[in-house]
Design a protein around this motif. Structure first.
Motif, mmCIF file in Angstrom:
data_model
loop_
_atom_site.group_PDB
_atom_site.id
_atom_site.type_symbol
_atom_site.label_atom_id
_atom_site.label_comp_id
_atom_site.label_asym_id
_atom_site.label_seq_id
_atom_site.Cartn_x
_atom_site.Cartn_y
_atom_site.Cartn_z
ATOM 1 N N GLU A 159 58.403 -29.421 -26.950
ATOM 2 C CA GLU A 159 57.510 -28.490 -27.771
ATOM 3 C C GLU A 159 57.015 -27.613 -26.987
ATOM 4 O O GLU A 159 56.351 -27.905 -25.670
ATOM 5 N N GLY A 160 57.024 -26.178 -27.131
ATOM 6 C CA GLY A 160 56.054 -25.437 -26.374
ATOM 7 C C GLY A 160 54.781 -25.217 -26.741
ATOM 8 O O GLY A 160 54.393 -25.345 -27.941
ATOM 9 N N SER A 161 53.996 -24.699 -25.746
ATOM 10 C CA SER A 161 52.390 -24.550 -26.071
ATOM 11 C C SER A 161 52.098 -22.949 -26.497
ATOM 12 O O SER A 161 51.182 -22.733 -26.774
ATOM 13 N N GLY A 162 53.196 -22.264 -26.547
ATOM 14 C CA GLY A 162 52.868 -20.726 -26.768
ATOM 15 C C GLY A 162 53.140 -20.569 -28.437
ATOM 16 O O GLY A 162 52.927 -21.441 -29.311
ATOM 17 N N ARG A 163 52.830 -19.455 -28.686
ATOM 18 C CA ARG A 163 52.534 -19.121 -30.246
ATOM 19 C C ARG A 163 53.921 -19.330 -31.105
ATOM 20 O O ARG A 163 55.203 -19.125 -30.460
ATOM 21 N N LYS A 164 53.995 -20.134 -32.003
ATOM 22 C CA LYS A 164 55.120 -20.538 -32.763
ATOM 23 C C LYS A 164 56.114 -21.503 -32.064
ATOM 24 O O LYS A 164 57.242 -21.413 -32.058
ATOM 25 N N GLY A 165 55.343 -22.334 -30.913
ATOM 26 C CA GLY A 165 56.125 -23.059 -30.351
ATOM 27 C C GLY A 165 56.992 -22.447 -29.143
ATOM 28 O O GLY A 165 57.865 -23.193 -28.667
ATOM 29 N N ARG A 166 56.751 -21.353 -28.833
ATOM 30 C CA ARG A 166 57.271 -20.711 -27.754
ATOM 31 C C ARG A 166 57.164 -21.629 -26.432
ATOM 32 O O ARG A 166 55.748 -21.949 -26.005
ATOM 33 N N ILE A 167 58.267 -21.942 -25.680
ATOM 34 C CA ILE A 167 57.851 -22.693 -24.470
ATOM 35 C C ILE A 167 57.527 -21.469 -23.299
ATOM 36 O O ILE A 167 57.963 -20.476 -23.149
ATOM 37 N N LEU A 168 56.252 -21.825 -22.513
ATOM 38 C CA LEU A 168 55.873 -20.973 -21.411
ATOM 39 C C LEU A 168 56.240 -21.785 -20.217
ATOM 40 O O LEU A 168 56.567 -22.799 -20.086
ATOM 41 N N LYS A 169 55.948 -20.959 -19.178
ATOM 42 C CA LYS A 169 56.076 -21.489 -17.819
ATOM 43 C C LYS A 169 55.476 -22.743 -17.309
ATOM 44 O O LYS A 169 55.840 -23.929 -16.914
ATOM 45 N N ASP A 170 54.169 -22.846 -18.102
ATOM 46 C CA ASP A 170 53.220 -24.064 -17.907
ATOM 47 C C ASP A 170 53.961 -25.226 -18.572
ATOM 48 O O ASP A 170 53.952 -26.173 -18.151
ATOM 49 N N ASP A 171 54.604 -25.009 -19.534
ATOM 50 C CA ASP A 171 55.515 -26.239 -20.238
ATOM 51 C C ASP A 171 56.455 -26.828 -19.399
ATOM 52 O O ASP A 171 56.702 -27.855 -19.415
ATOM 53 N N VAL A 172 57.406 -25.822 -18.801
ATOM 54 C CA VAL A 172 58.176 -26.155 -17.733
ATOM 55 C C VAL A 172 57.614 -27.088 -16.667
ATOM 56 O O VAL A 172 58.192 -28.111 -16.352
ATOM 57 N N LYS A 173 56.696 -26.494 -16.043
ATOM 58 C CA LYS A 173 55.938 -27.262 -14.991
ATOM 59 C C LYS A 173 55.426 -28.542 -15.237
ATOM 60 O O LYS A 173 55.607 -29.556 -14.788
ATOM 61 N N LYS A 174 54.740 -28.786 -16.565
ATOM 62 C CA LYS A 174 54.471 -29.950 -17.056
ATOM 63 C C LYS A 174 55.655 -30.908 -17.415
ATOM 64 O O LYS A 174 55.419 -32.283 -16.983
ATOM 65 N N PHE A 175 56.455 -30.443 -17.729
ATOM 66 C CA PHE A 175 58.079 -31.195 -17.956
ATOM 67 C C PHE A 175 58.326 -31.838 -16.545
ATOM 68 O O PHE A 175 58.501 -32.976 -16.596
ATOM 69 N N VAL A 176 58.399 -30.929 -15.775
ATOM 70 C CA VAL A 176 58.781 -31.399 -14.326
ATOM 71 C C VAL A 176 58.100 -32.336 -13.682
ATOM 72 O O VAL A 176 58.262 -33.540 -12.959
ATOM 73 N N LYS A 177 56.697 -32.185 -13.759
ATOM 74 C CA LYS A 177 55.655 -33.266 -13.584
ATOM 75 C C LYS A 177 55.803 -34.503 -14.143
ATOM 76 O O LYS A 177 55.500 -35.253 -13.640
ATOM 77 N N SER A 178 55.980 -34.551 -15.395
ATOM 78 C CA SER A 178 56.352 -35.806 -16.096
ATOM 79 C C SER A 178 57.356 -36.580 -15.618
ATOM 80 O O SER A 178 57.510 -37.725 -15.415
ATOM 81 N N LEU A 179 58.473 -35.793 -15.093
ATOM 82 C CA LEU A 179 59.694 -36.421 -14.615
ATOM 83 C C LEU A 179 59.319 -37.046 -13.229
ATOM 84 O O LEU A 179 59.639 -38.131 -13.101
ATOM 85 N N ILE A 180 58.735 -36.272 -12.535
ATOM 86 C CA ILE A 180 58.518 -36.516 -10.904
ATOM 87 C C ILE A 180 57.516 -38.055 -11.358
ATOM 88 O O ILE A 180 57.772 -39.115 -10.401
#
Length: 432
Positions: A159-180
């Motif tokens: 799920e994205g943190s932007g308006r109406k669930g839009r995925i932002l760059k911060d969401d991608v970074k958090k996802f990568v961090k969780s994988l690491i």
């Protein structure tokens, strides 16, 4: 049955554009201006919008295809849109304003259309109006490009943190961090960790924490061992004359500085590095090029009570053996007292790891990345050597050269060792 074809519009006379993502499948409901696919040129990414509404009958492109103006993208069946318009409008109202439905959770409303929708040909859920809100990925082309550059499948981000669930760059970074973080919990190597053992069941034990130096050294050595294809070349050199010269020099009462064999090895190493520049290089982070250094800083591994540290002696090529001996003694003393500064251990071109004061006949030193090679030294000993007529006693010094096989091949490694041996075997070569 009314069908419509959606083709690639005029993209400014650009041909052979890569298809990097296809967002619709047969059976999906498509709205006007909905993104059907994502295209990428060498300069930008762009969304390909729908120019009509309807249900997807056939998708004519796939990821990896190249398209140009007029390329057929999808075929739509638009006959069902008028008969279902009223139902869809009600559904869309529910999806857009979930706060007006206090008696029914959003998850329940999203599940209903999935049961009755036509099954798509892939594992992804159909993009009906209900599932559109629950499952469709909303992200700008720049965010999609950012995700691809990091090797992230944007559909895996829940799920994205932007308006109406839009995925932002911060969401991608958090996802990568969780994988690491998840990988780190599994040792980060894809290898199952060694199972824990309760040693107290076998007898009395005592547990002491590792020093910070040993922890950092262990992490770095593990990283190097897993990432570098290392080769170790073993040989030995006759240092009988070198040792005789060293002892004679130290016997001179006019010299206050005591010479060690290590300073001659440093000088020989630098002379060989000048002959073979690849040994004085580092591989770029992307692995596509070599960075050659025009300075000669040698790291010396020093054993301390807290663990192994590597102070760096700078500009070895510009200093004499007495100056090097004095500086080496100072750096070694600081290392054993734990008083080295970070800059004292940075910038090395190649490292020497000597066990000569302890013993041994051979070992495999691990390359101190981002350096590409390391020279190991063990204790010299007298051996009988055949001179063509008879066996004579000679002082032989074992040498062990480990190197990164991505940068240095076996033949070059052997030639480099021969050069080091020639300088140590006759130190007069160092002044040539």
């Amino acid at each position: 049955m009314a069908t419509q074809e959606i083709k690639v519009p005029d993209l400014g006379n650009v041909d052979n554009i890569d298809v990097i993502e296809v967002l619709v499948h047969p059976g999906d409901k498509v709205e006007l201006e909905q993104t059907l696919a994502v295209l990428e040129t060498d300069k930008a990414t762009m969304d390909l919008p729908a120019s009509a509404t309807g249900v997807v009958e056939q998708v004519h492109i796939k990821v990896g295809d190249k398209v140009s103006e007029g390329t057929l993208v999808v075929t739509l069946n638009s006959s069902e849109t008028s008969s279902t318009q009223e139902t869809e409008e009600k559904t869309e109202t529910k999806v857009e304003t979930p706060e007006t439905q206090p008696t029914e959770p959003p998850a329940a409303t999203a599940a209903e259309p999935v049961k009755t929708a036509t099954q798509p040909t892939s594992d992804r859920p159909p993009l009906t109006p209900m599932s559109n809100a629950a499952h469709k990925i909303h992200a700008t082309p720049s965010v999609r490009l950012f995700a691809r550059e990091l090797g992230v499948d944007i559909h895996q981000i829940p799920e994205g943190s932007g308006r109406k669930g839009r995925i932002l760059k911060d969401d991608v970074k958090k996802f990568v961090k969780s994988l690491i973080q998840s990988d780190s919990a599994k040792t980060g190597t894809g290898i199952s960790p060694i199972p824990a053992v309760d040693f107290s069941q076998f007898g009395e034990i005592e547990e002491k924490p590792l020093s910070k130096i040993k922890k950092l050294t262990g992490q770095n050595m593990t990283r190097v061992w897993l990432n570098l294809p290392m080769v170790t070349y073993h040989d030995e050199v006759d240092i009988t004359e070198l040792e005789a010269f060293r002892k004679a020099t130290n016997a001179d009462k006019n010299n206050d500085i005591r010479l060690t064999a290590l300073v001659f090895i440093m000088k020989a190493l630098v002379a060989a590095m000048k002959q073979f520049p690849a040994f004085n290089s580092s591989l770029s982070a992307d692995g596509e090029s070599l960075i050659f250094k025009h300075y000669f800083h040698i790291g010396i591994a020093v054993d301390t009570p807290n663990g192994l540290v590597v102070p760096v002696i700078r500009d070895v090529d510009k200093k004499g053996i007495f100056q090097l001996s004095e500086e080496l003694a100072e750096k070694s003393a600081l290392a054993r007292k734990g008083r080295l500064m970070p800059q004292d251990m940075q910038g090395g071109c190649m490292t020497i790891s000597s066990l000569g004061g302890i013993g041994g006949t051979a070992f495999t030193p691990i390359v101190n990345a981002p350096e590409v090679a390391i020279l190991g030294v063990t204790r010299a000993k007298m051996q009988p050597v055949w001179d063509g007529e008879q066996f004579i006693p000679r002082l032989m010094l074992p040498l062990d050269l480990s190197y990164d096989h991505r940068v240095i091949d076996g033949a070059e490694g052997a030639r480099f060792m021969e050069a080091v041996k020639s300088y140590l075997g006759d130190i007069r070569r160092l002044i040539l």
